[in-house]
Design a protein around this motif. Structure first.
Motif, PDB file in Angstrom:
ATOM      1  N   ILE A 127      33.850 -26.941  42.982  1.00 23.11           N
ATOM      2  CA  ILE A 127      33.300 -27.738  42.344  1.00 23.11           C
ATOM      3  C   ILE A 127      32.456 -28.512  41.679  1.00 23.11           C
ATOM      4  N   GLN A 128      32.378 -27.441  40.788  1.00 23.34           N
ATOM      5  CA  GLN A 128      31.844 -27.325  39.842  1.00 23.34           C
ATOM      6  C   GLN A 128      33.423 -27.550  38.527  1.00 23.34           C
ATOM      7  N   ALA A 129      34.450 -27.340  39.007  1.00 23.72           N
ATOM      8  CA  ALA A 129      35.769 -27.826  37.524  1.00 23.72           C
ATOM      9  C   ALA A 129      35.925 -29.064  38.284  1.00 23.72           C
ATOM     10  N   ALA A 130      35.658 -29.572  39.192  1.00 27.80           N
ATOM     11  CA  ALA A 130      36.576 -31.235  39.969  1.00 27.80           C
ATOM     12  C   ALA A 130      35.122 -31.562  38.966  1.00 27.80           C
ATOM     13  N   SER A 131      33.629 -31.640  39.402  1.00 32.43           N
ATOM     14  CA  SER A 131      32.648 -32.055  38.102  1.00 32.43           C
ATOM     15  C   SER A 131      33.401 -32.459  37.485  1.00 32.43           C
ATOM     16  N   PHE A 132      33.175 -30.999  36.144  1.00 37.55           N
ATOM     17  CA  PHE A 132      33.912 -31.594  34.746  1.00 37.55           C
ATOM     18  C   PHE A 132      34.425 -32.468  34.730  1.00 37.55           C
ATOM     19  N   ALA A 133      35.769 -32.148  35.765  1.00 41.47           N
ATOM     20  CA  ALA A 133      37.258 -33.438  35.157  1.00 41.47           C
ATOM     21  C   ALA A 133      36.181 -34.627  35.526  1.00 41.47           C
ATOM     22  N   ALA A 134      35.444 -35.334  36.481  1.00 41.57           N
ATOM     23  CA  ALA A 134      35.203 -36.281  36.563  1.00 41.57           C
ATOM     24  C   ALA A 134      34.107 -37.174  35.517  1.00 41.57           C
ATOM     25  N   GLU A 135      33.762 -35.865  34.841  1.00 41.40           N
ATOM     26  CA  GLU A 135      32.686 -36.492  34.188  1.00 41.40           C
ATOM     27  C   GLU A 135      32.847 -36.920  32.649  1.00 41.40           C
ATOM     28  N   SER A 136      34.454 -35.791  32.850  1.00 38.63           N
ATOM     29  CA  SER A 136      34.873 -35.866  31.265  1.00 38.63           C
ATOM     30  C   SER A 136      35.631 -37.129  30.961  1.00 38.63           C
ATOM     31  N   GLU A 191      34.837 -21.188  26.011  1.00 41.25           N
ATOM     32  CA  GLU A 191      33.658 -22.351  25.234  1.00 41.25           C
ATOM     33  C   GLU A 191      34.687 -23.585  25.258  1.00 41.25           C
ATOM     34  N   LEU A 192      36.121 -22.658  24.207  1.00 42.95           N
ATOM     35  CA  LEU A 192      37.411 -23.455  23.816  1.00 42.95           C
ATOM     36  C   LEU A 192      37.935 -24.388  24.882  1.00 42.95           C
ATOM     37  N   ALA A 193      37.020 -24.129  26.400  1.00 40.39           N
ATOM     38  CA  ALA A 193      38.266 -24.682  27.483  1.00 40.39           C
ATOM     39  C   ALA A 193      36.787 -25.917  27.353  1.00 40.39           C
ATOM     40  N   ARG A 194      35.907 -25.946  26.922  1.00 40.84           N
ATOM     41  CA  ARG A 194      34.965 -26.656  27.232  1.00 40.84           C
ATOM     42  C   ARG A 194      35.600 -28.064  25.576  1.00 40.84           C
ATOM     43  N   ALA A 195      35.919 -27.593  24.825  1.00 42.52           N
ATOM     44  CA  ALA A 195      36.455 -28.339  23.366  1.00 42.52           C
ATOM     45  C   ALA A 195      37.458 -29.578  24.014  1.00 42.52           C
ATOM     46  N   SER A 196      37.241 -30.137  23.751  1.00 37.01           N
ATOM     47  CA  SER A 196      38.242 -31.687  23.873  1.00 37.01           C
ATOM     48  C   SER A 196      39.231 -31.282  23.294  1.00 37.01           C
ATOM     49  N   ALA A 197      39.475 -30.369  22.039  1.00 34.71           N
ATOM     50  CA  ALA A 197      40.283 -30.088  21.083  1.00 34.71           C
ATOM     51  C   ALA A 197      41.476 -28.918  22.005  1.00 34.71           C
ATOM     52  N   ALA A 198      41.109 -28.639  23.134  1.00 41.03           N
ATOM     53  CA  ALA A 198      41.677 -27.690  22.998  1.00 41.03           C
ATOM     54  C   ALA A 198      43.091 -27.943  24.603  1.00 41.03           C
ATOM     55  N   GLN A 255      33.514  -9.943  31.426  1.00 41.09           N
ATOM     56  CA  GLN A 255      32.356  -9.440  30.142  1.00 41.09           C
ATOM     57  C   GLN A 255      32.410  -9.691  29.098  1.00 41.09           C
ATOM     58  N   ASN A 256      33.379 -10.691  28.626  1.00 41.68           N
ATOM     59  CA  ASN A 256      33.218 -10.665  27.525  1.00 41.68           C
ATOM     60  C   ASN A 256      33.531 -13.184  27.327  1.00 41.68           C
ATOM     61  N   ASN A 257      33.739 -13.615  28.452  1.00 46.47           N
ATOM     62  CA  ASN A 257      33.499 -14.620  28.400  1.00 46.47           C
ATOM     63  C   ASN A 257      34.651 -15.504  28.552  1.00 46.47           C
ATOM     64  N   LEU A 258      35.805 -14.876  29.161  1.00 44.01           N
ATOM     65  CA  LEU A 258      37.280 -15.717  28.879  1.00 44.01           C
ATOM     66  C   LEU A 258      38.101 -15.946  30.350  1.00 44.01           C
ATOM     67  N   ALA A 294      38.643 -23.407  34.461  1.00 44.09           N
ATOM     68  CA  ALA A 294      38.673 -22.259  33.618  1.00 44.09           C
ATOM     69  C   ALA A 294      36.477 -22.398  33.538  1.00 44.09           C
ATOM     70  N   VAL A 295      36.537 -23.979  33.075  1.00 43.25           N
ATOM     71  CA  VAL A 295      34.638 -24.484  33.016  1.00 43.25           C
ATOM     72  C   VAL A 295      34.132 -24.065  34.306  1.00 43.25           C
ATOM     73  N   GLY A 296      35.086 -23.972  35.451  1.00 43.54           N
ATOM     74  CA  GLY A 296      34.480 -24.382  37.099  1.00 43.54           C
ATOM     75  C   GLY A 296      34.151 -22.602  37.596  1.00 43.54           C
ATOM     76  N   GLY A 297      35.007 -21.304  36.220  1.00 38.51           N
ATOM     77  CA  GLY A 297      35.171 -20.620  36.278  1.00 38.51           C
ATOM     78  C   GLY A 297      35.001 -19.469  37.356  1.00 38.51           C
ATOM     79  N   GLY A 298      35.629 -20.584  38.825  1.00 41.26           N
ATOM     80  CA  GLY A 298      36.302 -20.145  39.962  1.00 41.26           C
ATOM     81  C   GLY A 298      35.314 -20.708  40.961  1.00 41.26           C
ATOM     82  N   ASP A 299      34.464 -21.325  40.851  1.00 40.37           N
ATOM     83  CA  ASP A 299      33.824 -22.806  41.228  1.00 40.37           C
ATOM     84  C   ASP A 299      34.306 -23.932  41.340  1.00 40.37           C
TER      85      ASP A 299
END
Length: 331
Positions: free
Chosen positions: A28-37, A138-145, A300-303, A21-26
């Motif tokens: 590489i960005q999704a893998a980077s988010f997983a590694a940095e988390s 935004e919720l996708a980035r929150a640890s509580a998610a 359009q609604n960032n979902l 979800a954070v990658g939004g179709g990217d």
């Protein structure tokens, strides 16, 4: 070095979906988010995304297994899994209609042979159940998610599985028949012990693999009716009735009690699930203020929409009376 202790069931699935979800179709960005988390299972989540990028199947789908491990104990079929007759999709089965017999044999006497008899069953075809949840990016980035995502998707899938299992409906090309679609019906006498005795009298299945299913409210009322009676030691979360396990589910109709021979039910269910995300297109959502359904654009609604899909099917293959339903059980 990363701690190899793994998180609770469901967390890896939620983190995999969050990263997508954070990658939004990217990817590489999704893998980077997983590694940095820096999760305990970051390497596993990133490995799954890397395999997705390469278009290859991972050696083991940790996220899919994590979701099913979280889902199973929240379902009727999961709680009774040890009692069911296991089946595989696309493979015909056999039911023993006559078993091998034994005899006492005198010294020097011959052993009399006996033969088993079987009847064939048609191959079990897979049926698919899916659940979709929509979350903000935004919720996708929150640890509580983590807990929110896994609980919401699993609860939806569990309700769908349980409802199809006990709603009394016939099967279709899309879903299995409920196990109580052709159940023997017994009218309640108003007493849980009398109802249990009547159900057992009408029961044609094997008691050794039998179990009761009830709505939590019905089970709680039955338990209060007889207090600490050892034959009706049940409550909202289950227990035992006449020495047999009781499983409760809110998918079960209230004031109804079901006795099933789980060993007379063939059950097929995958150990993994398909997990996907999407942020394009529109989904129909209910406006909480008006109660009306509206088409909402994800982009359009960032979902992001999160989807879980798994295959399951079952059928009653036991003798007549393998399922007995007590109706009007208002305890």
């Amino acid at each position: 070095m990363q701690n190899k202790e793994m998180p609770a069931p469901g967390r890896t699935a939620a983190r995999y979906l969050r990263a997508l979800a954070v990658g939004g179709g990217d990817l590489i960005q999704a893998a980077s988010f997983a590694a940095e988390s820096r999760w305990l299972d970051s390497e596993r989540v990133k490995g799954l995304i890397d395999a997705h990028m390469l278009g290859t199947a991972p050696q083991r789908n940790w996220a899919a297994e994590s979701f099913v491990d979280y889902l199973r104990p929240r379902t009727i079929v999961g709680q009774l899994a040890a009692l069911f007759r296991p089946a595989a999709f696309g493979v015909g089965g056999a039911i023993a209609t006559a078993g091998t017999q034994s005899w006492w044999t005198a010294e020097g006497g011959s052993t009399a042979p006996s033969a088993m008899a079987f009847s064939a069953t048609e191959p079990m075809q897979p049926r698919k159940i899916s659940a979709m949840s929509v979350i903000s990016n935004e919720l996708a980035r929150a640890s509580a998610a983590d807990e929110i995502v896994s609980r919401d998707l699993a609860r939806a899938c569990a309700h769908g599985l349980d409802t199809a299992f006990v709603d009394g409906q016939a099967g279709t090309d899309a879903r299995p028949a409920a196990v109580n679609a052709n159940a023997v019906t017994v009218a309640s006498a108003g007493s849980i012990l009398k109802d249990a005795a009547a159900a057992l009298a009408a029961f044609g299945g094997s008691v050794s693999s039998a179990a009761w299913i009830a709505h939590p409210r019905t089970a709680a009322a039955a338990g209060l009716q007889h207090g600490e009676n050892t034959q009706a030691n049940i409550g909202a979360t289950g227990g035992t009735l006449a020495g047999l396990p009781v499983v409760t589910s809110e998918a079960m109709a209230e004031n109804t009690l079901l006795l099933i021979d789980a060993g007379g039910i063939e059950m097929a269910m995958d150990d993994t699930a398909e997990l996907r995300t999407g942020n394009q297109g529109a989904v129909e959502m209910v406006n909480p203020a008006t109660g009306a359904a509206e088409l909402v654009s994800l982009y359009q609604n960032n979902l992001t929409a999160l989807l879980a899909l798994l295959r399951a099917n079952w059928r009653v293959v036991g003798p007549a009376g393998s399922v007995v339903q007590v109706t009007g059980a208002a305890y």
